[in-house]
Design a protein around this motif. Sequence first.
Motif, PDB file in Angstrom:
ATOM      1  N   LEU A 298       1.211  -1.266   0.022  1.00  0.00           N
ATOM      2  CA  LEU A 298       0.002   0.202   0.048  1.00  0.00           C
ATOM      3  C   LEU A 298       0.859   1.163  -0.105  1.00  0.00           C
ATOM      4  N   SER A 299       0.066   2.212  -0.264  1.00  0.00           N
ATOM      5  CA  SER A 299       1.340   3.750  -0.571  1.00  0.00           C
ATOM      6  C   SER A 299       0.141   4.856  -0.805  1.00  0.00           C
ATOM      7  N   GLU A 300       1.105   6.102  -0.322  1.00  0.00           N
ATOM      8  CA  GLU A 300      -0.172   6.819  -0.526  1.00  0.00           C
ATOM      9  C   GLU A 300       1.287   8.495  -0.049  1.00  0.00           C
ATOM     10  N   CYS A 301       0.097   9.836  -1.290  1.00  0.00           N
ATOM     11  CA  CYS A 301       1.310  10.443  -0.728  1.00  0.00           C
ATOM     12  C   CYS A 301       0.743  11.510  -1.114  1.00  0.00           C
ATOM     13  N   ALA A 302      -0.607  12.348  -0.187  1.00  0.00           N
ATOM     14  CA  ALA A 302      -0.435  13.649  -0.886  1.00  0.00           C
ATOM     15  C   ALA A 302      -1.405  14.006   0.367  1.00  0.00           C
ATOM     16  N   TRP A 303      -2.082  13.846   1.516  1.00  0.00           N
ATOM     17  CA  TRP A 303      -2.406  14.871   2.973  1.00  0.00           C
ATOM     18  C   TRP A 303      -1.399  13.730   3.905  1.00  0.00           C
ATOM     19  N   GLN A 304      -0.866  12.372   4.047  1.00  0.00           N
ATOM     20  CA  GLN A 304       0.523  11.847   4.372  1.00  0.00           C
ATOM     21  C   GLN A 304       0.794  11.100   3.710  1.00  0.00           C
ATOM     22  N   ALA A 305       2.601  10.628   3.963  1.00  0.00           N
ATOM     23  CA  ALA A 305       3.040   9.980   3.687  1.00  0.00           C
ATOM     24  C   ALA A 305       3.397   8.783   3.393  1.00  0.00           C
ATOM     25  N   ALA A 306       3.210   7.491   3.167  1.00  0.00           N
ATOM     26  CA  ALA A 306       3.306   6.174   3.924  1.00  0.00           C
ATOM     27  C   ALA A 306       3.040   5.120   2.977  1.00  0.00           C
ATOM     28  N   ARG A 307       4.033   4.135   3.399  1.00  0.00           N
ATOM     29  CA  ARG A 307       3.293   3.242   2.663  1.00  0.00           C
ATOM     30  C   ARG A 307       3.331   2.014   4.075  1.00  0.00           C
ATOM     31  N   GLY A 308       2.426   0.670   3.120  1.00  0.00           N
ATOM     32  CA  GLY A 308       1.955  -0.261   3.890  1.00  0.00           C
ATOM     33  C   GLY A 308       2.434  -2.093   3.500  1.00  0.00           C
TER      34      GLY A 308
ATOM     35  N   LYS B 220      10.921  -5.106   7.288  1.00  0.00           N
ATOM     36  CA  LYS B 220      12.590  -5.460   6.163  1.00  0.00           C
ATOM     37  C   LYS B 220      11.233  -6.024   4.822  1.00  0.00           C
ATOM     38  N   GLN B 221      10.620  -6.660   4.571  1.00  0.00           N
ATOM     39  CA  GLN B 221       9.808  -7.097   3.221  1.00  0.00           C
ATOM     40  C   GLN B 221       9.491  -6.220   2.714  1.00  0.00           C
ATOM     41  N   LEU B 222       8.787  -4.602   2.991  1.00  0.00           N
ATOM     42  CA  LEU B 222       8.900  -3.415   3.165  1.00  0.00           C
ATOM     43  C   LEU B 222       9.753  -3.080   2.054  1.00  0.00           C
ATOM     44  N   ASP B 223      10.599  -2.951   2.427  1.00  0.00           N
ATOM     45  CA  ASP B 223      12.206  -2.153   2.482  1.00  0.00           C
ATOM     46  C   ASP B 223      12.855  -3.155   1.078  1.00  0.00           C
ATOM     47  N   GLU B 224      12.558  -4.294   1.232  1.00  0.00           N
ATOM     48  CA  GLU B 224      13.302  -5.434  -0.125  1.00  0.00           C
ATOM     49  C   GLU B 224      12.181  -5.011  -1.271  1.00  0.00           C
ATOM     50  N   TRP B 225      10.978  -4.812  -0.599  1.00  0.00           N
ATOM     51  CA  TRP B 225      10.156  -4.688  -2.106  1.00  0.00           C
ATOM     52  C   TRP B 225      10.199  -3.342  -2.931  1.00  0.00           C
ATOM     53  N   VAL B 226      10.205  -2.088  -1.324  1.00  0.00           N
ATOM     54  CA  VAL B 226      10.663  -1.058  -2.482  1.00  0.00           C
ATOM     55  C   VAL B 226      12.121  -0.950  -3.232  1.00  0.00           C
ATOM     56  N   ALA B 227      12.947  -1.517  -2.767  1.00  0.00           N
ATOM     57  CA  ALA B 227      14.219  -1.688  -3.247  1.00  0.00           C
ATOM     58  C   ALA B 227      14.412  -2.827  -4.251  1.00  0.00           C
ATOM     59  N   GLY B 228      13.717  -3.595  -4.617  1.00  0.00           N
ATOM     60  CA  GLY B 228      13.049  -4.145  -5.862  1.00  0.00           C
ATOM     61  C   GLY B 228      13.062  -3.734  -7.153  1.00  0.00           C
TER      62      GLY B 228
END
Length: 476
Positions: free
Chosen positions: A349-359, A409-417
């Motif tokens: 999941l991702s948002e970057c408008a009112w807030q910036a977050a991933r999940g 860690k799973q989120l970081d690896e996905w973003v990096a990939g």
Amino acid sequence: MKIILISLDTLRASRLSSYGYGKATSPHMDQIAREGVLFEQAFAADIPTEVAHTGVFTGKVGLTTGVVSHGSELTHLPKSVEWLPALLRSAGFTTGAVDNLYQLKEWFARGYTYYLNSVGGNRWIDGRTVNDMALPWIEQHKDEDFFLFLHYWDAHTPYLPPESYIPEFYSPDKDAYDSRNKSMEPAYNHTAYPFFKHHHYDLVGPVTDSNYYDALYDAEIRYLDDCLKELDNHLEKLGIKEDTLIVLFGDHGESLTEHDIYWDHCGLYEPTVHIPLIMRWPGRIPVGRRVKGLVQQVDLLPTLLDSVRIEEPKGINLARLHDPAGLDGRSLWKAITRETEGTHDHVFLSECAWQAARGIRTERYKFIRTHDSGPFTREPRELYDLAADPGEKNNLADLLPDLADRFEKQLDEWVAGKLSGNPDPMMHQLAVKGLPFRRRIEQILNAAGMTWEEWSLNPQRERFDHAVRSKSTTVI
């Protein structure tokens, strides 16, 4: 073959009767679901509108296309990125849209033979506007293979349904403007108030009962439902209902006071990311199928391409209908035909408008990492056990640090990939321009002679309204 892809902007899954809501907001959508397939756990991987629709039409999430922010001046989608309407047009479909996303970004008009811009004098667009443009178009092209995209905005703020729809959801015996009711105070004294004052609250009036806003949202959905019924009746009258694949989807949901979000669509919580997804195609899709596994919006592009291959329309050149490279979406057809339940074990999941977050959303858990909380107060890490806590009220990140670390860690690896060494567009947005919607609030505050810093320390409605009244120019 006819395909009608229908975006139900800001429609929250849990507010439909077919998703378990106790009020009769959606009788016709429920009927469409009974005649086809309903996906119980469909998610918007990227929110809100701009990024969600970009994902639908590319079959790719924001980190693949680079489109992660809504309303950003930095966002661009290269013309080399393949686009669903363009793919279908190249194969021989007549393509049309009743939509106004072109007002946001030019790429939303790509690939259409006919683009009917529904923008008008008012900033809101109701279903009547869409139907008045769509129904004649369908009649004109009923003998062709066509793809039509319809974008209904009724469930989006400001909630201004026809008055006749309100009594079913808010008793006429109640007074929505009773000064003794203080339930609207948290919304009126929220940091985001300057934006919503102009774009929502002033249009509805000095409401004091927060339940009235919820009722207006329900009334908008019921009005939308009647517009969809009118559309469906038109297909039947023209004799093309049996040949038409209809797809209903929400681009994102709506928070109705949950998590300090007042009638808006931010935050990676269930009210905003859990969306309705319903498909009907008489004789091709099983009747009454309910898919229980996880699916996401980017699955729609490969699903529609597969649908054309299944039907093999005589006038369509299937050789020109290829799957774009690098798709994040997976065809829903195996789930539709009961070979699988869902298409994904988890959804990022991702948002970057009112807030910036991933999940990350799994069958049981939700993990959220916030980079910039904007006008909200958020913990840097949130972890929810959705089986025990469907309302996402108990943050377990500190109680279950090992599990939170594993998700992070799973989120970081996905973003990096996904980035493959390239700059992160979310971090670039924050560094260069900041959050798009915080900038909007700052512009409004500046026009009222206030700064973000002083306002955020003491966000009181009276202070802002007084500042606006003291200015000779209109603050928007």
